[in-house]
Motif scaffolding. Sequence first.
Motif, PDB file in Angstrom:
ATOM      1  N   PRO A 275       1.022  -1.303  -0.052  1.00  0.00           N
ATOM      2  CA  PRO A 275       0.181   0.345  -0.014  1.00  0.00           C
ATOM      3  C   PRO A 275       0.660   1.274   0.215  1.00  0.00           C
ATOM      4  O   PRO A 275       0.811   2.890  -0.729  1.00  0.00           O
ATOM      5  N   PHE A 276       2.019   1.312   0.978  1.00  0.00           N
ATOM      6  CA  PHE A 276       3.088   2.542   0.589  1.00  0.00           C
ATOM      7  C   PHE A 276       3.484   2.608  -1.069  1.00  0.00           C
ATOM      8  O   PHE A 276       3.115   4.096  -0.776  1.00  0.00           O
ATOM      9  N   TRP A 277       4.253   1.698  -1.492  1.00  0.00           N
ATOM     10  CA  TRP A 277       4.168   2.040  -2.828  1.00  0.00           C
ATOM     11  C   TRP A 277       3.139   2.228  -3.588  1.00  0.00           C
ATOM     12  O   TRP A 277       3.145   3.137  -4.688  1.00  0.00           O
ATOM     13  N   GLN A 278       2.013   1.906  -3.488  1.00  0.00           N
ATOM     14  CA  GLN A 278       0.570   2.484  -4.078  1.00  0.00           C
ATOM     15  C   GLN A 278       0.562   4.201  -3.869  1.00  0.00           C
ATOM     16  O   GLN A 278       0.459   4.751  -5.240  1.00  0.00           O
ATOM     17  N   TYR A 279       0.799   3.728  -2.799  1.00  0.00           N
ATOM     18  CA  TYR A 279       0.744   5.681  -2.549  1.00  0.00           C
ATOM     19  C   TYR A 279       1.451   6.531  -3.190  1.00  0.00           C
ATOM     20  O   TYR A 279       1.296   7.488  -3.787  1.00  0.00           O
ATOM     21  N   TYR A 280       2.408   5.676  -3.052  1.00  0.00           N
ATOM     22  CA  TYR A 280       3.602   6.628  -3.664  1.00  0.00           C
ATOM     23  C   TYR A 280       3.722   6.890  -4.588  1.00  0.00           C
ATOM     24  O   TYR A 280       4.477   7.973  -5.425  1.00  0.00           O
ATOM     25  N   LEU A 281       3.405   6.276  -5.618  1.00  0.00           N
ATOM     26  CA  LEU A 281       3.472   6.908  -7.455  1.00  0.00           C
ATOM     27  C   LEU A 281       2.541   6.983  -7.478  1.00  0.00           C
ATOM     28  O   LEU A 281       2.178   7.648  -8.907  1.00  0.00           O
TER      29      LEU A 281
ATOM     30  N   PHE B 113       1.103   9.260  -6.569  1.00  0.00           N
ATOM     31  CA  PHE B 113       1.114  11.220  -5.536  1.00  0.00           C
ATOM     32  C   PHE B 113       1.634  11.408  -7.042  1.00  0.00           C
ATOM     33  O   PHE B 113       2.806  11.558  -7.155  1.00  0.00           O
ATOM     34  N   GLY B 114       1.446  13.148  -6.881  1.00  0.00           N
ATOM     35  CA  GLY B 114       1.970  13.452  -7.822  1.00  0.00           C
ATOM     36  C   GLY B 114       3.130  14.879  -7.440  1.00  0.00           C
ATOM     37  O   GLY B 114       3.453  15.733  -7.848  1.00  0.00           O
ATOM     38  N   GLU B 115       3.872  14.494  -5.965  1.00  0.00           N
ATOM     39  CA  GLU B 115       4.885  16.083  -5.746  1.00  0.00           C
ATOM     40  C   GLU B 115       5.826  15.215  -6.750  1.00  0.00           C
ATOM     41  O   GLU B 115       6.118  14.523  -6.961  1.00  0.00           O
ATOM     42  N   PHE B 116       6.766  16.303  -6.410  1.00  0.00           N
ATOM     43  CA  PHE B 116       7.895  15.761  -7.422  1.00  0.00           C
ATOM     44  C   PHE B 116       9.365  15.658  -6.001  1.00  0.00           C
ATOM     45  O   PHE B 116      10.608  15.443  -7.234  1.00  0.00           O
ATOM     46  N   ASN B 117       9.704  16.282  -5.369  1.00  0.00           N
ATOM     47  CA  ASN B 117      10.310  15.977  -3.839  1.00  0.00           C
ATOM     48  C   ASN B 117       9.664  14.933  -3.679  1.00  0.00           C
ATOM     49  O   ASN B 117       8.647  14.145  -3.477  1.00  0.00           O
ATOM     50  N   THR B 118      11.289  14.040  -3.210  1.00  0.00           N
ATOM     51  CA  THR B 118      11.110  12.016  -3.257  1.00  0.00           C
ATOM     52  C   THR B 118      10.570  12.466  -1.449  1.00  0.00           C
ATOM     53  O   THR B 118       9.502  11.238  -1.086  1.00  0.00           O
ATOM     54  N   VAL B 119      11.085  13.429  -0.978  1.00  0.00           N
ATOM     55  CA  VAL B 119      10.608  13.270   0.654  1.00  0.00           C
ATOM     56  C   VAL B 119       9.518  13.764   0.797  1.00  0.00           C
ATOM     57  O   VAL B 119       8.532  12.846   1.504  1.00  0.00           O
ATOM     58  N   LEU B 120       8.640  14.640   0.231  1.00  0.00           N
ATOM     59  CA  LEU B 120       7.100  14.784   0.233  1.00  0.00           C
ATOM     60  C   LEU B 120       6.674  14.131  -0.231  1.00  0.00           C
ATOM     61  O   LEU B 120       5.165  13.547   0.386  1.00  0.00           O
ATOM     62  N   ARG B 121       6.966  13.460  -1.318  1.00  0.00           N
ATOM     63  CA  ARG B 121       6.273  11.628  -1.908  1.00  0.00           C
ATOM     64  C   ARG B 121       6.041  10.667  -0.582  1.00  0.00           C
ATOM     65  O   ARG B 121       4.869   9.799   0.195  1.00  0.00           O
TER      66      ARG B 121
ATOM     67  N   SER C 286       4.130  11.820   2.146  1.00  0.00           N
ATOM     68  CA  SER C 286       2.086  11.943   1.497  1.00  0.00           C
ATOM     69  C   SER C 286       2.111  10.579   1.993  1.00  0.00           C
ATOM     70  O   SER C 286       0.942  10.154   2.337  1.00  0.00           O
ATOM     71  N   SER C 287       2.908   9.739   1.095  1.00  0.00           N
ATOM     72  CA  SER C 287       2.586   7.959   1.166  1.00  0.00           C
ATOM     73  C   SER C 287       2.843   7.982   2.281  1.00  0.00           C
ATOM     74  O   SER C 287       1.470   7.208   2.868  1.00  0.00           O
ATOM     75  N   LEU C 288       2.930   8.010   3.738  1.00  0.00           N
ATOM     76  CA  LEU C 288       3.169   7.951   5.153  1.00  0.00           C
ATOM     77  C   LEU C 288       1.872   8.313   5.872  1.00  0.00           C
ATOM     78  O   LEU C 288       1.553   7.644   6.248  1.00  0.00           O
ATOM     79  N   LEU C 289       1.315   9.211   5.852  1.00  0.00           N
ATOM     80  CA  LEU C 289      -0.007  10.600   5.706  1.00  0.00           C
ATOM     81  C   LEU C 289      -1.180   8.921   5.400  1.00  0.00           C
ATOM     82  O   LEU C 289      -2.419   9.042   6.168  1.00  0.00           O
ATOM     83  N   GLN C 290      -0.965   9.077   4.375  1.00  0.00           N
ATOM     84  CA  GLN C 290      -2.261   7.697   3.345  1.00  0.00           C
ATOM     85  C   GLN C 290      -2.508   7.250   4.169  1.00  0.00           C
ATOM     86  O   GLN C 290      -3.269   6.020   4.175  1.00  0.00           O
ATOM     87  N   LEU C 291      -0.959   6.557   4.088  1.00  0.00           N
ATOM     88  CA  LEU C 291      -1.145   5.077   4.956  1.00  0.00           C
ATOM     89  C   LEU C 291      -1.704   4.859   5.892  1.00  0.00           C
ATOM     90  O   LEU C 291      -2.384   3.686   6.524  1.00  0.00           O
ATOM     91  N   CYS C 292      -1.472   5.595   6.804  1.00  0.00           N
ATOM     92  CA  CYS C 292      -1.722   5.840   8.237  1.00  0.00           C
ATOM     93  C   CYS C 292      -2.993   5.970   8.131  1.00  0.00           C
ATOM     94  O   CYS C 292      -4.118   5.321   9.228  1.00  0.00           O
ATOM     95  N   LYS C 293      -3.881   7.265   7.747  1.00  0.00           N
ATOM     96  CA  LYS C 293      -5.424   6.866   7.612  1.00  0.00           C
ATOM     97  C   LYS C 293      -5.846   6.038   6.943  1.00  0.00           C
ATOM     98  O   LYS C 293      -7.335   5.595   7.621  1.00  0.00           O
TER      99      LYS C 293
END
Length: 167
Positions: A65-71, A73-81, A84-91
């Motif tokens: 699920p983390f990879w699903q969210y990471y791929l 998200f449209g963030e250009f910065n890796t840290v922001l992706r 965002s992915s961890l936040l979505q996974l926690c939700k």
Amino acid sequence: VSYAILRSLTDTSRLSVPLSITLIVSLFLPLSVTFLIPIDINHSIPILWRANYWTTFMLTWFILPFWQYYLTFGEFNTVLRVKSSLLQLCKFLGLLIILSIVGLFWLIIRGMFQLSYISATIVTASHCYSLLMVVWLMMHGLIHIPKRFFTWSYPGKLELLYRKVNT
């Protein structure tokens, strides 16, 4: 074998190395069961079964699920992706925990819950999610894999271009 399956289903040169490793391990674990069954009489087999089970559990609930969210998200910065992915996974996991607690209270109120069945209930719930994910992935494969084969042919590419022009 799992790498060959992955390579036949997707263009591995377009995948990142961590994602490729995750997908290869995800394909390897179900295939490894066929190799573990014949040596089931060995004393070291419980360790292999536990490692297989917990790795599959971690892949199903956290890593994939983390990879699903990471791929997605449209963030250009890796840290922001990653954030965002961890936040979505926690939700996502929080929602599942809330639904599990509501389901537990419903079982208690109805009088259908017994403490002796708590581990069986938890294992059943975790496997139901895994089975639903497998069914979803198979449905995804039934739709997108034929599309990929359709677009390989020249008439298929031409048809795809005509459809893009109309939209």
